[in-house]
Design a protein around this motif. Structure first.
Motif, PDB file in Angstrom:
ATOM      1  N   ALA A 131       0.916  -1.184   0.024  1.00 26.88           N
ATOM      2  CA  ALA A 131      -0.123   0.169  -0.054  1.00 26.88           C
ATOM      3  C   ALA A 131       0.885   1.178   0.143  1.00 26.88           C
ATOM      4  N   ARG A 132       1.947   1.166   0.583  1.00 30.54           N
ATOM      5  CA  ARG A 132       2.889   2.347   0.887  1.00 30.54           C
ATOM      6  C   ARG A 132       3.491   2.713  -0.271  1.00 30.54           C
ATOM      7  N   ASP A 133       3.951   1.714  -1.190  1.00 34.26           N
ATOM      8  CA  ASP A 133       4.836   1.695  -2.562  1.00 34.26           C
ATOM      9  C   ASP A 133       3.672   2.256  -3.688  1.00 34.26           C
ATOM     10  N   HIS A 134       2.569   1.587  -3.569  1.00 35.22           N
ATOM     11  CA  HIS A 134       1.444   2.421  -4.485  1.00 35.22           C
ATOM     12  C   HIS A 134       1.140   3.736  -4.059  1.00 35.22           C
ATOM     13  N   ALA A 135       0.970   4.082  -2.666  1.00 37.04           N
ATOM     14  CA  ALA A 135       0.760   5.427  -2.662  1.00 37.04           C
ATOM     15  C   ALA A 135       1.821   6.219  -3.080  1.00 37.04           C
ATOM     16  N   ALA A 136       3.311   5.948  -3.123  1.00 32.64           N
ATOM     17  CA  ALA A 136       4.341   6.475  -3.203  1.00 32.64           C
ATOM     18  C   ALA A 136       4.185   6.787  -4.897  1.00 32.64           C
ATOM     19  N   ALA A 137       4.217   5.772  -5.471  1.00 31.13           N
ATOM     20  CA  ALA A 137       4.037   5.908  -6.939  1.00 31.13           C
ATOM     21  C   ALA A 137       2.840   6.734  -7.878  1.00 31.13           C
ATOM     22  N   THR A 138       1.762   6.732  -6.877  1.00 29.67           N
ATOM     23  CA  THR A 138       0.543   7.251  -7.617  1.00 29.67           C
ATOM     24  C   THR A 138      -0.025   8.533  -6.781  1.00 29.67           C
ATOM     25  N   GLY A 139       0.208   8.597  -5.462  1.00 29.64           N
ATOM     26  CA  GLY A 139      -0.225   9.596  -4.657  1.00 29.64           C
ATOM     27  C   GLY A 139      -1.557   9.153  -4.116  1.00 29.64           C
ATOM     28  N   GLN A 140      -2.086   7.867  -4.402  1.00 24.67           N
ATOM     29  CA  GLN A 140      -3.375   7.329  -4.094  1.00 24.67           C
ATOM     30  C   GLN A 140      -3.287   6.402  -2.744  1.00 24.67           C
ATOM     31  N   THR A 141      -4.123   6.608  -1.797  1.00 24.13           N
ATOM     32  CA  THR A 141      -4.102   5.827  -0.732  1.00 24.13           C
ATOM     33  C   THR A 141      -5.123   4.767  -0.726  1.00 24.13           C
ATOM     34  N   ARG A 142      -4.528   3.628  -0.825  1.00 26.04           N
ATOM     35  CA  ARG A 142      -5.434   2.295  -1.079  1.00 26.04           C
ATOM     36  C   ARG A 142      -4.841   0.991  -0.330  1.00 26.04           C
ATOM     37  N   THR A 143      -6.104   0.489   0.275  1.00 22.46           N
ATOM     38  CA  THR A 143      -5.487  -0.705   1.007  1.00 22.46           C
ATOM     39  C   THR A 143      -4.704  -1.805  -0.088  1.00 22.46           C
ATOM     40  N   SER A 144      -3.974  -2.832   0.725  1.00 20.99           N
ATOM     41  CA  SER A 144      -3.338  -3.652  -0.473  1.00 20.99           C
ATOM     42  C   SER A 144      -4.182  -4.703  -1.137  1.00 20.99           C
ATOM     43  N   ARG A 145      -5.541  -4.761  -0.289  1.00 25.44           N
ATOM     44  CA  ARG A 145      -6.665  -5.684  -0.838  1.00 25.44           C
ATOM     45  C   ARG A 145      -7.460  -4.821  -2.052  1.00 25.44           C
ATOM     46  N   ASP A 146      -7.320  -3.587  -1.820  1.00 26.98           N
ATOM     47  CA  ASP A 146      -8.023  -2.898  -3.232  1.00 26.98           C
ATOM     48  C   ASP A 146      -7.000  -2.725  -4.166  1.00 26.98           C
ATOM     49  N   ILE A 147      -5.582  -2.722  -4.016  1.00 30.31           N
ATOM     50  CA  ILE A 147      -4.752  -2.624  -5.185  1.00 30.31           C
ATOM     51  C   ILE A 147      -4.906  -4.171  -5.750  1.00 30.31           C
ATOM     52  N   VAL A 148      -4.879  -5.275  -5.032  1.00 30.54           N
ATOM     53  CA  VAL A 148      -4.913  -6.301  -5.836  1.00 30.54           C
ATOM     54  C   VAL A 148      -6.098  -6.710  -6.661  1.00 30.54           C
ATOM     55  N   ARG A 149      -7.178  -6.319  -6.073  1.00 30.47           N
ATOM     56  CA  ARG A 149      -8.387  -6.236  -6.647  1.00 30.47           C
ATOM     57  C   ARG A 149      -8.319  -5.408  -8.098  1.00 30.47           C
ATOM     58  N   ALA A 150      -8.066  -4.084  -7.932  1.00 35.21           N
ATOM     59  CA  ALA A 150      -7.916  -3.253  -8.882  1.00 35.21           C
ATOM     60  C   ALA A 150      -7.000  -3.615 -10.052  1.00 35.21           C
ATOM     61  N   ALA A 151      -5.938  -4.369  -9.670  1.00 34.83           N
ATOM     62  CA  ALA A 151      -4.921  -4.850 -10.764  1.00 34.83           C
ATOM     63  C   ALA A 151      -5.555  -6.072 -11.529  1.00 34.83           C
ATOM     64  N   ALA A 152      -6.464  -6.779 -10.834  1.00 34.12           N
ATOM     65  CA  ALA A 152      -7.107  -7.990 -11.365  1.00 34.12           C
ATOM     66  C   ALA A 152      -8.188  -7.389 -12.488  1.00 34.12           C
ATOM     67  N   GLY A 153      -8.742  -6.216 -12.070  1.00 36.56           N
ATOM     68  CA  GLY A 153      -9.672  -5.542 -13.060  1.00 36.56           C
ATOM     69  C   GLY A 153      -8.946  -4.498 -14.053  1.00 36.56           C
ATOM     70  N   ASP A 206      -6.782  -2.035 -13.582  1.00 34.98           N
ATOM     71  CA  ASP A 206      -6.274  -0.510 -13.513  1.00 34.98           C
ATOM     72  C   ASP A 206      -4.646  -0.471 -13.663  1.00 34.98           C
ATOM     73  N   ALA A 207      -4.414   0.403 -14.653  1.00 39.78           N
ATOM     74  CA  ALA A 207      -2.999   0.462 -15.165  1.00 39.78           C
ATOM     75  C   ALA A 207      -1.851   0.591 -14.001  1.00 39.78           C
ATOM     76  N   ALA A 208      -2.169   1.595 -13.042  1.00 41.66           N
ATOM     77  CA  ALA A 208      -1.344   1.765 -11.983  1.00 41.66           C
ATOM     78  C   ALA A 208      -1.174   0.787 -10.780  1.00 41.66           C
ATOM     79  N   ALA A 209      -2.553   0.072 -10.535  1.00 43.76           N
ATOM     80  CA  ALA A 209      -2.379  -1.151  -9.769  1.00 43.76           C
ATOM     81  C   ALA A 209      -1.664  -2.436 -10.254  1.00 43.76           C
ATOM     82  N   VAL A 210      -1.641  -2.353 -11.779  1.00 47.51           N
ATOM     83  CA  VAL A 210      -1.121  -3.395 -12.344  1.00 47.51           C
ATOM     84  C   VAL A 210       0.445  -3.271 -12.253  1.00 47.51           C
ATOM     85  N   ALA A 211       0.734  -1.945 -12.394  1.00 48.21           N
ATOM     86  CA  ALA A 211       2.324  -1.623 -12.221  1.00 48.21           C
ATOM     87  C   ALA A 211       2.809  -1.973 -10.865  1.00 48.21           C
TER      88      ALA A 211
END
Ligand SMILES: [Zn+2]
Length: 298
Positions: free
Chosen positions: A190-212, A214-219
């Motif tokens: 979650a910290r790495d995603h926030a550092a890269a995107t400025g978005q605060t999301r939970t790890s669960r949200d990021i995993v779900r978004a990547a599966a859907g 979402d380009a930033a979550a995939v990265a």
């Protein structure tokens, strides 16, 4: 019969296993936040399991901490009321028999090596990727505890082969920077995603978004997989285990074990890499099952 106890911060789980590994009885109680009450609770739990399963058993206990070999005292426990206490010795007095006490990540590795995803393998590295990052080593069916009781604890090694933008790395509670835990734990993702995107999301949200898609979550997930492979390659270069078993919440990311395995050859110092990376079989039950397996077959 083998009895395993998983002494967690909020609950204590107990299980009675037949010699073949079948569950004869299981119970779960809340963890008292007091030392004497904790001893009483474990002793009562063992007696209840024995009553239900119909016989006496060996007792192994997994704790979220370690035991200092020279003194038998608990250290590094997040159940802080155990720290500095001879928990194993006091349990032996309470239960009138020998008791084996072990770090819970080691119990995870032992469970998966005994009859889980790494069954039949001679050397196993079990990895916890959860709110923290830990690990354990099993060789020939036995936990390699180590001289300092930290065998397999790779979470506070630094991320190897860092890119320029990964230095000096995020600060870690241990006092250093760039520890594997700061990248590979759920909060680390979650910290790495926030550092890269400025978005605060939970790890669960990021995993779900990547599966859907979402380009930033995939990265973010691609960075996570590559860092996991780097961390595991460092272990392979030292220990060269037959099997790496992934456990903890992040291990349930679909395809993670397969992705880590296929990324290993880029980093391991060998022309062929046959190491298997697999997801756990017993999941949350690995702690309590591994505690039971602390008494192997004679
Ligand atoms: Zn650290």
């Amino acid at each position: 019969m083998r009895i395993g106890i998983d002494f967690g911060g909020t609950k204590i789980e107990g299980i009675a296993l037949s010699p073949a590994g079948d569950v004869l009885a299981s119970r779960r109680i809340p963890t008292p936040r007091d030392y004497a009450a904790s001893l009483d609770a474990v002793a009562a739990l063992v007696r209840d399991l024995e009553r239900e399963a119909g016989g006496p058993g060996s007792v192994g206990v997994g704790i979220p901490g370690a035991v200092t070999p020279a003194t038998g005292l608990v250290k590094n426990a997040n159940s802080t009321w155990l720290i500095g206490r001879p928990f194993g010795r006091d349990l032996e007095l309470a239960l009138d028999r020998p008791v084996r006490l072990m770090n819970d990540a080691n119990c995870f590795a032992l469970s998966e090596a005994a009859d889980g995803a790494a069954a039949g393998a001679d050397s196993v590295f079990g990895v916890i990727l959860g709110t923290g990052v830990g690990g354990g080593i099993v060789l020939g069916g036995r936990v390699h505890v180590g001289a300092n009781s930290i065998g397999g604890e790779w979470g506070h090694d630094p991320l190897p082969w860092p890119a320029a933008d990964e230095l000096p790395g995020p600060p870690c509670y241990c006092g250093r920077r760039g520890c594997l835990e700061t990248y590979l734990s759920g909060p680390g993702l979650a910290r790495d995603h926030a550092a890269a995107t400025g978005q605060t999301r939970t790890s669960r949200d990021i995993v779900r978004a990547a599966a859907g898609g979402d380009a930033a979550a995939v990265a973010t997930m691609a960075r996570y997989r590559d860092r996991l492979a780097r961390g595991l390659a460092m272990v392979v270069n030292v220990l060269d285990p037959d099997v790496v078993v992934l456990g903890g919440g992040m291990s349930n990311v679909p395809g993670l074990a397969e992705a880590a395995q296929s990324a290993l050859p880029a980093y391991v110092f060998s022309d062929t890499v046959v190491t298997r990376v697999v997801r756990h079989r017993h999941g949350d039950a690995s702690g309590v099952r591994g505690a039971a397996w602390l008494w192997p077959a004679p």
